[in-house]
Design a protein around this motif. Structure first.
Motif, PDB file in Angstrom:
ATOM      1  N   ASP A  62     -13.479  23.267  11.201  1.00  0.00           N
ATOM      2  CA  ASP A  62     -14.750  24.180  11.240  1.00  0.00           C
ATOM      3  C   ASP A  62     -15.924  23.305  11.340  1.00  0.00           C
ATOM      4  O   ASP A  62     -16.360  22.703  10.514  1.00  0.00           O
ATOM      5  N   PRO A  63     -16.848  23.644  12.479  1.00  0.00           N
ATOM      6  CA  PRO A  63     -18.100  22.898  12.566  1.00  0.00           C
ATOM      7  C   PRO A  63     -18.882  22.954  11.368  1.00  0.00           C
ATOM      8  O   PRO A  63     -19.763  22.190  10.876  1.00  0.00           O
ATOM      9  N   ARG A  64     -18.987  24.394  10.870  1.00  0.00           N
ATOM     10  CA  ARG A  64     -20.116  24.493   9.721  1.00  0.00           C
ATOM     11  C   ARG A  64     -19.539  23.823   8.502  1.00  0.00           C
ATOM     12  O   ARG A  64     -20.626  23.153   8.033  1.00  0.00           O
ATOM     13  N   MET A  65     -18.213  23.750   8.162  1.00  0.00           N
ATOM     14  CA  MET A  65     -17.603  23.028   7.167  1.00  0.00           C
ATOM     15  C   MET A  65     -18.047  21.498   7.311  1.00  0.00           C
ATOM     16  O   MET A  65     -18.399  20.676   6.390  1.00  0.00           O
ATOM     17  N   GLN A  66     -17.751  21.134   8.687  1.00  0.00           N
ATOM     18  CA  GLN A  66     -17.897  19.599   9.027  1.00  0.00           C
ATOM     19  C   GLN A  66     -19.464  19.160   8.569  1.00  0.00           C
ATOM     20  O   GLN A  66     -19.640  18.086   7.994  1.00  0.00           O
ATOM     21  N   LYS A  67     -20.255  19.982   8.744  1.00  0.00           N
ATOM     22  CA  LYS A  67     -21.960  19.780   8.455  1.00  0.00           C
ATOM     23  C   LYS A  67     -22.099  19.545   6.897  1.00  0.00           C
ATOM     24  O   LYS A  67     -22.659  18.781   6.511  1.00  0.00           O
ATOM     25  N   VAL A  68     -21.493  20.334   6.216  1.00  0.00           N
ATOM     26  CA  VAL A  68     -21.570  20.584   4.937  1.00  0.00           C
ATOM     27  C   VAL A  68     -21.060  19.374   4.328  1.00  0.00           C
ATOM     28  O   VAL A  68     -21.660  18.741   3.291  1.00  0.00           O
ATOM     29  N   LEU A  69     -19.818  19.218   4.461  1.00  0.00           N
ATOM     30  CA  LEU A  69     -19.225  17.901   4.147  1.00  0.00           C
ATOM     31  C   LEU A  69     -19.884  16.657   4.291  1.00  0.00           C
ATOM     32  O   LEU A  69     -19.954  15.924   3.519  1.00  0.00           O
ATOM     33  N   ARG A  70     -20.121  16.381   5.531  1.00  0.00           N
ATOM     34  CA  ARG A  70     -21.331  15.319   5.823  1.00  0.00           C
ATOM     35  C   ARG A  70     -22.366  15.248   4.936  1.00  0.00           C
ATOM     36  O   ARG A  70     -22.568  13.876   4.509  1.00  0.00           O
ATOM     37  N   LYS A  71     -22.974  16.178   4.589  1.00  0.00           N
ATOM     38  CA  LYS A  71     -24.209  16.212   4.028  1.00  0.00           C
ATOM     39  C   LYS A  71     -23.913  15.818   2.404  1.00  0.00           C
ATOM     40  O   LYS A  71     -24.495  14.700   1.785  1.00  0.00           O
ATOM     41  N   ILE A  72     -22.747  16.334   1.921  1.00  0.00           N
ATOM     42  CA  ILE A  72     -22.243  16.174   0.533  1.00  0.00           C
ATOM     43  C   ILE A  72     -22.374  14.421   0.325  1.00  0.00           C
ATOM     44  O   ILE A  72     -22.892  14.093  -0.811  1.00  0.00           O
ATOM     45  N   PHE A  73     -21.552  13.775   1.242  1.00  0.00           N
ATOM     46  CA  PHE A  73     -20.975  12.611   1.121  1.00  0.00           C
ATOM     47  C   PHE A  73     -22.319  11.555   1.395  1.00  0.00           C
ATOM     48  O   PHE A  73     -22.552  10.563   0.857  1.00  0.00           O
ATOM     49  N   VAL A  74     -23.106  12.046   2.552  1.00  0.00           N
ATOM     50  CA  VAL A  74     -24.254  11.228   2.958  1.00  0.00           C
ATOM     51  C   VAL A  74     -25.143  11.100   2.018  1.00  0.00           C
ATOM     52  O   VAL A  74     -25.773  10.179   1.554  1.00  0.00           O
ATOM     53  N   ASP A  75     -25.376  12.269   0.985  1.00  0.00           N
ATOM     54  CA  ASP A  75     -26.332  12.339   0.064  1.00  0.00           C
ATOM     55  C   ASP A  75     -26.049  11.312  -1.121  1.00  0.00           C
ATOM     56  O   ASP A  75     -27.018  11.062  -1.976  1.00  0.00           O
ATOM     57  N   GLU A  76     -24.737  10.842  -1.279  1.00  0.00           N
ATOM     58  CA  GLU A  76     -24.134   9.874  -2.357  1.00  0.00           C
ATOM     59  C   GLU A  76     -24.102   8.618  -1.754  1.00  0.00           C
ATOM     60  O   GLU A  76     -23.482   7.963  -2.385  1.00  0.00           O
ATOM     61  N   ARG A  77     -24.702   8.330  -0.505  1.00  0.00           N
ATOM     62  CA  ARG A  77     -24.823   6.975   0.229  1.00  0.00           C
ATOM     63  C   ARG A  77     -23.370   6.760   0.663  1.00  0.00           C
ATOM     64  O   ARG A  77     -22.967   5.485   0.648  1.00  0.00           O
ATOM     65  N   TYR A  78     -22.594   7.529   1.119  1.00  0.00           N
ATOM     66  CA  TYR A  78     -21.458   7.188   1.858  1.00  0.00           C
ATOM     67  C   TYR A  78     -21.681   7.267   3.220  1.00  0.00           C
ATOM     68  O   TYR A  78     -22.406   8.100   3.583  1.00  0.00           O
ATOM     69  N   ALA A  79     -21.095   6.498   4.095  1.00  0.00           N
ATOM     70  CA  ALA A  79     -20.800   6.534   5.509  1.00  0.00           C
ATOM     71  C   ALA A  79     -19.731   7.733   5.903  1.00  0.00           C
ATOM     72  O   ALA A  79     -18.683   7.662   5.015  1.00  0.00           O
ATOM     73  N   VAL A  80     -19.938   8.490   6.686  1.00  0.00           N
ATOM     74  CA  VAL A  80     -19.005   9.551   6.798  1.00  0.00           C
ATOM     75  C   VAL A  80     -18.549   9.538   8.417  1.00  0.00           C
ATOM     76  O   VAL A  80     -19.448   9.676   9.191  1.00  0.00           O
TER      77      VAL A  80
END
Length: 246
Positions: free
Chosen positions: A31-49
């Motif tokens: 799901d492209p929408r969920m992809q965007k949400v999940l990417r933001k969750i982890f990038v905000d915590e300094r993970y590469a995604v």
């Protein structure tokens, strides 16, 4: 930007250092929408995604990127989440796999764990809950291995064979008591809140009360402490939680 007076040339100031990322997380979600949400969750915590929209791409990225954790949706085109979870674990059993699932039946949750999943998050979920689960799975994977046999006071516990003795006499512990005791031995001298124990030992979906923690620690004291009323190993830290001192 600064200017060198002698040569009249401009010299660029060094760019400020960027914080180092904490590792790569592979998100396998169609799901492209969920992809965007999940990417933001982890990038905000300094993970590469890195993100894959299907099972085949997810498997390729898993092999090439060597992620520190995988967040895997169950329903995928190409390869099912169940099949992919088994495959990922066969390649690297140490890499945590956290399943995203709309399934709530206990039998399916048990099946997911039997397939090798380290944890599962039932949709809908909060970003904070998902991040907590992923980070907990990563911490568990990074912990140094604990020796099979652990000794403290007059007690000896073999976690591999799930046997215990006190002063040479066998002590019968339940599977969950072994699990709780092992978590304490992995966190010596650390004050553990009831919430941490509930999350790490009972699991997020068990929903016991903090009284459950108190009762099980009381039982461990009765079985392992010389004087359960004045314990020397399983200590209560009032207002905070519990601490294990060997």
């Amino acid at each position: 930007m600064t200017m060198d007076i002698e040569t009249s040339e401009y010299v660029l100031d060094p760019a400020p250092a960027q914080p180092e990322n904490l590792g790569t997380i592979l998100v396998i979600e169609d799901d492209p929408r969920m992809q965007k949400v999940l990417r933001k969750i982890f990038v905000d915590e300094r993970y590469a995604v890195v993100v894959a929209g299907d099972g085949h791409t997810g498997l390729e990225l898993f092999r090439s990127e060597r992620p520190i954790a995988v967040v895997l949706d169950l329903i995928l085109p190409g390869i099912s989440g169940r099949e992919l979870c088994q495959t990922l674990k066969s390649i690297s059993s140490q890499t945590p796999v956290i399943i995203l699932s709309a399934i709530s039946e206990v039998v399916d949750k048990v099946l997911l764990l039997e397939l090798g999943a380290d944890d599962y998050v039932t949709k809908p979920y909060s970003p904070r809950e998902l991040m907590a689960r992923v980070q907990a799975a990563i911490r568990r994977q990074r912990k140094p291995p604990v020796a099979s046999t652990f000794r403290f006071g007059s007690c000896e516990v073999d976690f591999k064979s799930m046997t215990a003795w006190r002063s040479g006499t066998p002590v019968v512990l339940t599977a969950h008591e072994f699990k709780l005791l092992k978590f304490f031995t992995e966190n010596l001298h650390r004050v553990l809140t009831r919430e941490v124990l509930l999350n790490e030992v009972w699991g997020y979906n068990a929903y016991p009360t903090t009284r459950t923690v108190d009762n099980q620690i009381l039982k461990l004291r009765q079985k392992l402490e010389t004087d359960p009323a004045t314990p020397k190993h399983l200590l209560t830290i009032y207002g905070a939680g519990y601490k294990f001192v060997p």
